[in-house]
Design an enzyme around this catalytic site. Structure first.
Site, PDB file in Angstrom:
ATOM      1  CE  LYS A  94      -5.300  -1.608  -7.946  1.00  0.00           C
ATOM      2  NZ  LYS A  94      -5.915  -0.597  -7.163  1.00  0.00           N
TER       3      LYS A  94
ATOM      4  NE  ARG B 295      -0.454   2.754  -9.158  1.00  0.00           N
ATOM      5  CZ  ARG B 295      -0.638   1.909  -8.122  1.00  0.00           C
ATOM      6  NH1 ARG B 295      -0.536   0.501  -8.624  1.00  0.00           N
ATOM      7  NH2 ARG B 295      -1.290   2.060  -7.121  1.00  0.00           N
TER       8      ARG B 295
ATOM      9  NE  ARG C  68      -4.911  -1.227   2.311  1.00  0.00           N
ATOM     10  CZ  ARG C  68      -4.548  -1.258   0.786  1.00  0.00           C
ATOM     11  NH1 ARG C  68      -5.099  -1.656   0.290  1.00  0.00           N
ATOM     12  NH2 ARG C  68      -4.056   0.267   0.732  1.00  0.00           N
TER      13      ARG C  68
ATOM     14  NE  ARG D 249      -0.403  -0.446   1.391  1.00  0.00           N
ATOM     15  CZ  ARG D 249      -1.089  -0.756   0.189  1.00  0.00           C
ATOM     16  NH1 ARG D 249      -1.503  -2.039  -0.177  1.00  0.00           N
ATOM     17  NH2 ARG D 249      -0.852   0.189  -0.839  1.00  0.00           N
TER      18      ARG D 249
ATOM     19  NE  ARG E 253      -2.090   4.715  -2.229  1.00  0.00           N
ATOM     20  CZ  ARG E 253      -2.506   3.687  -1.334  1.00  0.00           C
ATOM     21  NH1 ARG E 253      -2.571   4.054  -0.263  1.00  0.00           N
ATOM     22  NH2 ARG E 253      -2.950   2.593  -1.807  1.00  0.00           N
TER      23      ARG E 253
HETATM   24  P1  AP5 Z   1      -7.926  -3.749  -1.284  1.00  0.00           P
HETATM   25  O1  AP5 Z   1      -8.157  -4.988  -2.209  1.00  0.00           O
HETATM   26  O2  AP5 Z   1      -6.578  -3.817  -0.661  1.00  0.00           O
HETATM   27  O3  AP5 Z   1      -7.744  -2.486  -2.547  1.00  0.00           O
HETATM   28  P2  AP5 Z   1      -6.630  -2.361  -3.715  1.00  0.00           P
HETATM   29  O4  AP5 Z   1      -7.234  -1.983  -4.888  1.00  0.00           O
HETATM   30  O5  AP5 Z   1      -5.544  -3.403  -3.917  1.00  0.00           O
HETATM   31  O6  AP5 Z   1      -6.035  -0.843  -3.100  1.00  0.00           O
HETATM   32  P3  AP5 Z   1      -4.257  -0.754  -2.796  1.00  0.00           P
HETATM   33  O7  AP5 Z   1      -4.032   0.632  -2.140  1.00  0.00           O
HETATM   34  O8  AP5 Z   1      -3.426  -2.050  -2.486  1.00  0.00           O
HETATM   35  O9  AP5 Z   1      -4.051  -0.269  -4.450  1.00  0.00           O
HETATM   36  P4  AP5 Z   1      -3.204   0.702  -4.798  1.00  0.00           P
HETATM   37  O10 AP5 Z   1      -3.118   0.578  -6.272  1.00  0.00           O
HETATM   38  O11 AP5 Z   1      -3.206   2.257  -4.471  1.00  0.00           O
HETATM   39  O12 AP5 Z   1      -1.774   0.294  -4.266  1.00  0.00           O
HETATM   40  P5  AP5 Z   1      -0.203  -0.521  -4.442  1.00  0.00           P
HETATM   41  O13 AP5 Z   1      -0.127  -1.514  -3.590  1.00  0.00           O
HETATM   42  O14 AP5 Z   1      -0.527  -1.234  -5.954  1.00  0.00           O
HETATM   43  O15 AP5 Z   1      -8.853  -3.146  -0.724  1.00  0.00           O
HETATM   44  C1  AP5 Z   1      -8.869  -1.887   0.077  1.00  0.00           C
HETATM   45  C2  AP5 Z   1      -9.729  -2.142   1.333  1.00  0.00           C
HETATM   46  O16 AP5 Z   1     -10.998  -2.094   1.228  1.00  0.00           O
HETATM   47  C3  AP5 Z   1      -9.285  -3.490   2.455  1.00  0.00           C
HETATM   48  O17 AP5 Z   1      -9.607  -3.329   3.528  1.00  0.00           O
HETATM   49  C4  AP5 Z   1     -10.449  -4.536   1.794  1.00  0.00           C
HETATM   50  O18 AP5 Z   1     -10.985  -5.173   2.669  1.00  0.00           O
HETATM   51  C5  AP5 Z   1     -11.632  -3.386   1.422  1.00  0.00           C
HETATM   52  N1  AP5 Z   1     -12.586  -3.553   0.481  1.00  0.00           N
HETATM   53  C6  AP5 Z   1     -12.267  -4.246  -0.805  1.00  0.00           C
HETATM   54  N2  AP5 Z   1     -13.114  -4.432  -1.690  1.00  0.00           N
HETATM   55  C7  AP5 Z   1     -14.332  -3.864  -0.984  1.00  0.00           C
HETATM   56  C8  AP5 Z   1     -15.762  -3.746  -1.142  1.00  0.00           C
HETATM   57  N3  AP5 Z   1     -16.294  -4.033  -2.467  1.00  0.00           N
HETATM   58  N4  AP5 Z   1     -16.295  -3.046  -0.335  1.00  0.00           N
HETATM   59  C9  AP5 Z   1     -16.159  -2.836   0.829  1.00  0.00           C
HETATM   60  N5  AP5 Z   1     -14.762  -2.770   1.154  1.00  0.00           N
HETATM   61  C10 AP5 Z   1     -13.835  -3.267   0.231  1.00  0.00           C
HETATM   62  O19 AP5 Z   1       0.431   0.653  -4.506  1.00  0.00           O
HETATM   63  C11 AP5 Z   1       1.143   0.970  -3.657  1.00  0.00           C
HETATM   64  C12 AP5 Z   1       2.133   2.532  -4.188  1.00  0.00           C
HETATM   65  O20 AP5 Z   1       3.219   1.653  -4.759  1.00  0.00           O
HETATM   66  C13 AP5 Z   1       1.726   3.219  -5.366  1.00  0.00           C
HETATM   67  O21 AP5 Z   1       1.269   4.330  -4.554  1.00  0.00           O
HETATM   68  C14 AP5 Z   1       2.938   3.741  -5.971  1.00  0.00           C
HETATM   69  O22 AP5 Z   1       3.684   4.563  -5.170  1.00  0.00           O
HETATM   70  C15 AP5 Z   1       3.826   2.306  -6.000  1.00  0.00           C
HETATM   71  N6  AP5 Z   1       3.500   1.675  -7.270  1.00  0.00           N
HETATM   72  C16 AP5 Z   1       2.548   0.383  -7.349  1.00  0.00           C
HETATM   73  N7  AP5 Z   1       2.416   0.187  -8.655  1.00  0.00           N
HETATM   74  C17 AP5 Z   1       3.190   0.906  -9.484  1.00  0.00           C
HETATM   75  C18 AP5 Z   1       3.238   1.125 -10.548  1.00  0.00           C
HETATM   76  N8  AP5 Z   1       2.935   0.385 -11.641  1.00  0.00           N
HETATM   77  N9  AP5 Z   1       3.697   2.312 -11.238  1.00  0.00           N
HETATM   78  C19 AP5 Z   1       4.222   3.305 -10.400  1.00  0.00           C
HETATM   79  N10 AP5 Z   1       4.189   3.150  -8.945  1.00  0.00           N
HETATM   80  C20 AP5 Z   1       3.633   2.197  -8.431  1.00  0.00           C
END
Ligand code: AP5
Length: 216
Positions: free
Chosen positions: A13, A86, A125, A158, A169
Site C-alpha cells: 500500500k 480498517r 522492509r 520497523r 498483524r
Molecule cells: P509496503 O508498501 O510498505 O506495504 P504496506 O501495505 O504499506 O504495509 P504496512 O506494513 O505499512 O501496512 P500496514 O497496513 O500493516 O501498516 P500501517 O503502517 O498502516 O511494502 C512492504 C514491503 O514489501 C516493502 O519492503 C516493499 O518494498 C515490499 N513490496 C511491496 N510491494 C511488493 C511486491 N509487489 N513484490 C515484492 N515486494 C514488495 O499500520 C501500522 C499499525 O498502525 C497497525 O498495525 C495498527 O496498530 C495501527 N493502525 C494504522 N492504521 C490504523 C487504523 N486505520 N485503525 C487502527 N489501527 C491502525
C-alpha cells in the site's frame, strides 16, 4: 480523485501510494505514517497508540476516525487513503463525514496478496525515518546498502516488522479488516481489484491503467 487503498499488511500500500500521488498529484494520507509521526512527537495520541501498534493490534476506532477525518479536511483537492478504514465502524465514520461534506470516494483499490509472501516482504522492509521512503533488502534495494537514496541517512527496520508481530498483524487483518471489502461491495462502490502478488512495477502499471480509465 479521492481514493481508498485496501490490502493486508505488506500488500504494498505505502509503496504504491507514493507512486500514485506522484502521478496524479494527490495527498497521501497514511494512518500508519500519521500515527508514527504522533509517536515521534510524543503527543497524547501517539502515547495512546503505542501499545496497540507494538503488539500488532488496531488502535481504537474513535481515535483513528477523528485523526483521519481531520487529515481529509486538509486535503480538499484529492487524496488516497492508505490503511484507513480498517474496520466497518471506521468505514461508517468515513461515509458519515463524506456525506456531511457532500463528497464521495471515486474508487477503492483493493490489493490482493495471499499470506505466504507477506512475512518475507515485512521482515525485509527498510524505511527512511526522515522522508518515509520504503525499500526492501531484496525486492527494492537502495543504491547504497542501508542508506536512503534521497540522502536522508540511515534506513531503519520497523519494530512491528518482527516476525511475531507480523503474525499478529495478519491475524488482526483477517479478523477485523478483511470485512471492510465486503462493506464496500454491499454499498455499491467502485472496487478495483489488483493482483499485488507480482513484481512491484507490474502492480503499479495495473493500478495506473485502471486509474487512467477512472480519471477520464
Ligand atoms: P509496503 O508498501 O510498505 O506495504 P504496506 O501495505 O504499506 O504495509 P504496512 O506494513 O505499512 O501496512 P500496514 O497496513 O500493516 O501498516 P500501517 O503502517 O498502516 O511494502 C512492504 C514491503 O514489501 C516493502 O519492503 C516493499 O518494498 C515490499 N513490496 C511491496 N510491494 C511488493 C511486491 N509487489 N513484490 C515484492 N515486494 C514488495 O499500520 C501500522 C499499525 O498502525 C497497525 O498495525 C495498527 O496498530 C495501527 N493502525 C494504522 N492504521 C490504523 C487504523 N486505520 N485503525 C487502527 N489501527 C491502525
Amino acid at each position: 480523485m479521492k481514493l481508498i487503498l485496501l490490502g493486508p499488511p505488506g500488500a504494498g500500500k505505502g509503496t504504491q501510494c507514493k507512486r500514485i500521488v506522484d502521478k496524479y498529484s494527490m495527498a497521501h494520507l497514511s494512518s500508519g505514517d500519521i500515527l508514527r509521526a504522533e509517536r515521534k512527537a510524543n503527543s497524547e495520541l501517539g502515547q495512546k497508540a503505542q501499545s496497540y501498534m507494538d503488539s500488532g493490534a488496531l488502535v481504537p476506532d474513535e481515535l483513528i476516525i477523528d485523526m483521519m477525518i481531520g487529515a481529509i479536511k486538509k486535503a480538499p483537492a484529492g487524496y488516497v487513503l492508505d490503511g484507513f478504514p480498517r474496520t466497518i465502524a471506521q468505514g461508517e465514520g468515513l461515509d458519515a463525514a463524506l456525506e456531511k461534506a457532500g463528497e464521495k470516494i471515486d474508487g477503492i483499490v483493493n490489493l490482493q496478496v495471499p499470506d505466504e509472501p507477506i512475512m518475507a516482504r515485512m521482515t525485509g522492509r527498510r524505511s527512511c525515518p526522515v522522508c518515509g521512503a520504503v525499500y526492501h533488502i531484496e525486492n527494492l534495494k537502495p543504491k547504497v546498502d542501508g542508506q536512503c537514496d534521497k540522502g536522508c541517512g540511515e534506513l531503519v527496520q520497523r519494530k512491528d516488522d518482527m516476525p511475531e508481530v507480523v503474525s499478529c498483524r495478519l491475524k488482526t487483518y483477517h479478523e477485523q479488516t478483511a470485512a471492510v471489502i465486503g462493506y464496500y461491495q454491499r454499498n455499491d462502490n467502485n472496487i478495483i481489484d489488483i493482483d499485488a502478488n507480482q513484481d512491484i512495477d507490474r502492480v503499479t502499471a495495473d493500478i495506473f491503467s485502471k486509474l487512467d480509465a477512472l480519471n477520464g
